[in-house]
Design a protein around this motif. Structure first.
Motif, short mmCIF file in Angstrom:
data_model
loop_
_atom_site.label_atom_id
_atom_site.label_comp_id
_atom_site.label_asym_id
_atom_site.label_seq_id
_atom_site.Cartn_x
_atom_site.Cartn_y
_atom_site.Cartn_z
N ALA A 260 -4.17 10.35 -3.72
CA ALA A 260 -2.84 10.30 -3.12
C ALA A 260 -2.90 9.90 -1.65
O ALA A 260 -2.12 9.05 -1.20
N VAL A 261 -3.81 10.48 -0.91
CA VAL A 261 -3.95 10.17 0.52
C VAL A 261 -4.35 8.71 0.71
O VAL A 261 -3.78 7.99 1.54
N PHE A 262 -5.32 8.24 -0.08
CA PHE A 262 -5.75 6.85 0.00
C PHE A 262 -4.58 5.90 -0.28
O PHE A 262 -4.34 4.96 0.48
N ALA A 263 -3.85 6.16 -1.37
CA ALA A 263 -2.73 5.29 -1.75
C ALA A 263 -1.64 5.32 -0.69
O ALA A 263 -1.07 4.28 -0.35
N PHE A 264 -1.34 6.50 -0.17
CA PHE A 264 -0.29 6.64 0.85
C PHE A 264 -0.62 5.79 2.07
O PHE A 264 0.20 4.98 2.51
N TRP A 265 -1.81 5.97 2.63
CA TRP A 265 -2.15 5.26 3.87
C TRP A 265 -2.31 3.76 3.64
O TRP A 265 -1.92 2.96 4.50
N ALA A 266 -2.85 3.37 2.51
CA ALA A 266 -3.01 1.94 2.23
C ALA A 266 -1.64 1.26 2.14
O ALA A 266 -1.41 0.22 2.76
N LEU A 267 -0.72 1.85 1.37
CA LEU A 267 0.60 1.24 1.22
C LEU A 267 1.40 1.34 2.51
O LEU A 267 2.10 0.39 2.89
N LYS A 268 1.29 2.45 3.22
CA LYS A 268 2.00 2.60 4.50
C LYS A 268 1.58 1.50 5.48
O LYS A 268 2.44 0.85 6.09
N GLU A 269 0.29 1.27 5.60
CA GLU A 269 -0.18 0.22 6.49
C GLU A 269 0.25 -1.17 6.02
O GLU A 269 0.59 -2.02 6.82
N ALA A 270 0.21 -1.38 4.71
CA ALA A 270 0.62 -2.68 4.17
C ALA A 270 2.09 -2.94 4.46
O ALA A 270 2.47 -4.05 4.85
N LEU A 271 2.92 -1.94 4.28
CA LEU A 271 4.35 -2.10 4.53
C LEU A 271 4.67 -2.25 6.01
O LEU A 271 5.71 -2.79 6.37
N GLU A 272 3.77 -1.79 6.86
CA GLU A 272 3.95 -1.93 8.31
C GLU A 272 3.41 -3.26 8.83
O GLU A 272 3.41 -3.50 10.03
N GLY A 273 2.93 -4.11 7.93
CA GLY A 273 2.53 -5.45 8.35
C GLY A 273 1.05 -5.74 8.32
O GLY A 273 0.64 -6.87 8.59
N ARG A 274 0.22 -4.77 8.04
CA ARG A 274 -1.22 -5.03 7.98
C ARG A 274 -1.52 -5.64 6.62
O ARG A 274 -1.68 -4.95 5.63
N ARG A 275 -1.59 -6.94 6.58
CA ARG A 275 -1.69 -7.67 5.31
C ARG A 275 -2.96 -7.34 4.54
O ARG A 275 -2.96 -7.31 3.31
N SER A 276 -4.05 -7.08 5.23
CA SER A 276 -5.30 -6.77 4.54
C SER A 276 -5.22 -5.46 3.75
O SER A 276 -5.99 -5.27 2.80
N SER A 277 -4.30 -4.59 4.11
CA SER A 277 -4.15 -3.33 3.40
C SER A 277 -3.61 -3.52 1.99
O SER A 277 -3.77 -2.64 1.14
N TRP A 278 -2.98 -4.67 1.73
CA TRP A 278 -2.54 -4.95 0.37
C TRP A 278 -3.74 -5.03 -0.58
O TRP A 278 -3.62 -4.67 -1.76
N LEU A 279 -4.89 -5.46 -0.08
CA LEU A 279 -6.10 -5.48 -0.90
C LEU A 279 -6.50 -4.07 -1.32
O LEU A 279 -6.94 -3.85 -2.45
N LEU A 280 -6.32 -3.11 -0.42
CA LEU A 280 -6.62 -1.71 -0.75
C LEU A 280 -5.65 -1.17 -1.80
O LEU A 280 -6.05 -0.47 -2.72
#
Length: 87
Positions: free
Chosen positions: A16-36
């Motif tokens: 849950a923590v991994f998914a939360f932070w990965a998607l949070k960062e992706a939605l904030e514009g960090r495109r590489s986080s979409w890979l996570l």
């Protein structure tokens, strides 16, 4: 709580923590986080269809809690979406 119950809880929370932070960062514009995010979804999907790798079970000397992983992933992604759209 039994040690298996604690293991299930920890496993789900980690996903849950991994998914939360990965998607949070992706939605904030960090495109590489979409890979996570994609990697996490593919991993949990693979485990749900084919089961966990035997090597992983041997490494931790226990069955892999694939259902806890799926619940944690869904919870983390859902919370990240809620957090993003509430802001």
């Amino acid at each position: 709580m039994t040690s298996l119950g604690q293991y299930l809880g920890l496993s789900g929370v980690l996903h849950a923590v991994f998914a939360f932070w990965a998607l949070k960062e992706a939605l904030e514009g960090r495109r590489s986080s979409w890979l996570l995010v994609i990697g996490g979804v593919v991993k949990v999907g693979w485990e749900s269809i084919y089961g966990a790798p035997v090597a992983t079970a041997a490494l931790i000397e226990a069955n892999v809690a694939t259902q806890a992983h799926a619940i944690g992933l869904i919870a983390g992604l859902g919370l990240a979406l809620y957090y993003h759209y509430r802001r």
